[in-house]
Design a protein around this motif. Structure first.
Motif, PDB file in Angstrom:
ATOM      1  N   MET A  79      72.198 -56.816 -59.143  1.00  0.00           N
ATOM      2  CA  MET A  79      71.299 -56.996 -58.000  1.00  0.00           C
ATOM      3  C   MET A  79      69.837 -56.638 -58.276  1.00  0.00           C
ATOM      4  N   ILE A 106      73.965 -57.457 -48.834  1.00  0.00           N
ATOM      5  CA  ILE A 106      72.839 -56.788 -48.169  1.00  0.00           C
ATOM      6  C   ILE A 106      73.275 -55.416 -47.661  1.00  0.00           C
ATOM      7  N   TRP A 109      73.565 -52.915 -50.449  1.00  0.00           N
ATOM      8  CA  TRP A 109      72.262 -52.471 -50.944  1.00  0.00           C
ATOM      9  C   TRP A 109      71.577 -51.555 -49.922  1.00  0.00           C
ATOM     10  N   PHE A 114      66.891 -53.223 -48.715  1.00  0.00           N
ATOM     11  CA  PHE A 114      66.797 -54.604 -49.181  1.00  0.00           C
ATOM     12  C   PHE A 114      65.509 -55.248 -48.673  1.00  0.00           C
ATOM     13  N   ASP A 117      62.554 -53.856 -50.601  1.00  0.00           N
ATOM     14  CA  ASP A 117      62.517 -54.316 -51.992  1.00  0.00           C
ATOM     15  C   ASP A 117      62.161 -55.798 -52.068  1.00  0.00           C
ATOM     16  N   TRP A 139      69.076 -56.138 -39.349  1.00  0.00           N
ATOM     17  CA  TRP A 139      68.257 -57.019 -40.183  1.00  0.00           C
ATOM     18  C   TRP A 139      67.084 -57.578 -39.387  1.00  0.00           C
TER      19      TRP A 139
END
Length: 263
Positions: A79, A106, A109, A114, A117, A139
């Protein structure tokens, strides 16, 4: 914050054409070639790039993409490489890069990690094929905080209530699924795609791009006749597999030529 993906689609429309969205598996066949392939895709006319990190259980992907992601995994993709690829591609082209990833990746991570990043690497946003807006509150919050686009999928089987929710939650575009089932090339596109775009328009969708089953310039031309853009994946992956970066570039140029709107 202005959506980079929306801006790219609008720039295509200003040239009297639909947008060409191209998908490639991240890290295929290896990280270095993956970077060159994505840059070549941009240089050949793609308006938006999708990169899909390999996943162990790719339930939505057809055989060509499954095999490609397996090769990437066998060649050592991890990843963190995803962000390296996005960083390198974004440094060499202004074409926005979306990630298309299964939600489990997701979550593993970390949603906020996520988003941070991805934004730091220069990514434009995330396509989530297997999670719906009502299940994606973390999200949605992270994307609003970081200015990343969030692209949800709409299917011909979606209810009006669900389509309205998807339109309200999506930014950049709504990924409009032309046929039910896994990705892959089709001899002809389902007429349901046109009807689905019409339904999305009634709910005020800003941009609807059609994907799953588009493999040649004629199909691209047919789609951009009624949609804002055409998404191509399997055909590009096959071209990269069979002809390397040069083969990918050749097909991408052909597909891009199909985006011109007919008078």
């Amino acid at each position: 914050m202005t959506s980079r993906v929306s801006a790219a689609i609008e720039a295509a429309h200003a040239q009297d054409r639909g947008a060409f969205v191209g998908y490639l598996p991240a890290g295929y066949p290896d990280v270095a070639t993956s970077i060159e392939a994505a840059v070549a895709l941009a240089e050949a006319g793609a308006d938006v790039i999708e990169l899909g990190p390999p996943y162990s259980d790719p339930v939505m992907d057809g055989l060509v993409i499954q095999e490609a992601t397996q090769v990437a995994r066998e060649n050592g993709f991890r990843m963190p490489d995803l962000f390296t690829i996005i960083r390198e591609v974004s440094a060499r082209t202004d074409v926005p890069v979306l990630v298309m990833a299964y939600w489990n990746l997701i979550e593993q991570w970390g949603v906020d990690r996520f988003a941070d990043d991805l934004a730091a690497a220069g990514g434009a946003g995330l396509i989530t094929p297997d999670i719906t807006p009502e299940a994606a509150t973390d999200w949605i919050s992270a994307s609003e905080r970081t200015g990343l686009d969030r692209v949800f999928l709409a299917a011909p089987t979606s209810s009006d209530e669900r389509l309205e929710m998807i339109v309200g939650a999506s930014t950049g575009f709504v990924y409009t699924v032309s046929t039910m089932g896994i990705t892959g090339e089709r001899a002809s596109l389902d007429a349901a795609a046109r009807r689905l775009v019409e339904r999305l328009r009634t709910f005020g969708v800003e941009h609807a791009c059609v994907g799953i089953g588009i493999s040649n310039a004629a199909q691209v031309a047919g789609v951009v006749d009624y949609a804002d853009g055409a998404i191509v994946g399997t055909a590009l992956v096959k071209a990269l597999r069979d002809g390397g970066v040069e083969g990918l570039s050749t097909l991408a140029r052909e597909l891009s030529a199909g985006t011109a709107r007919r008078a």
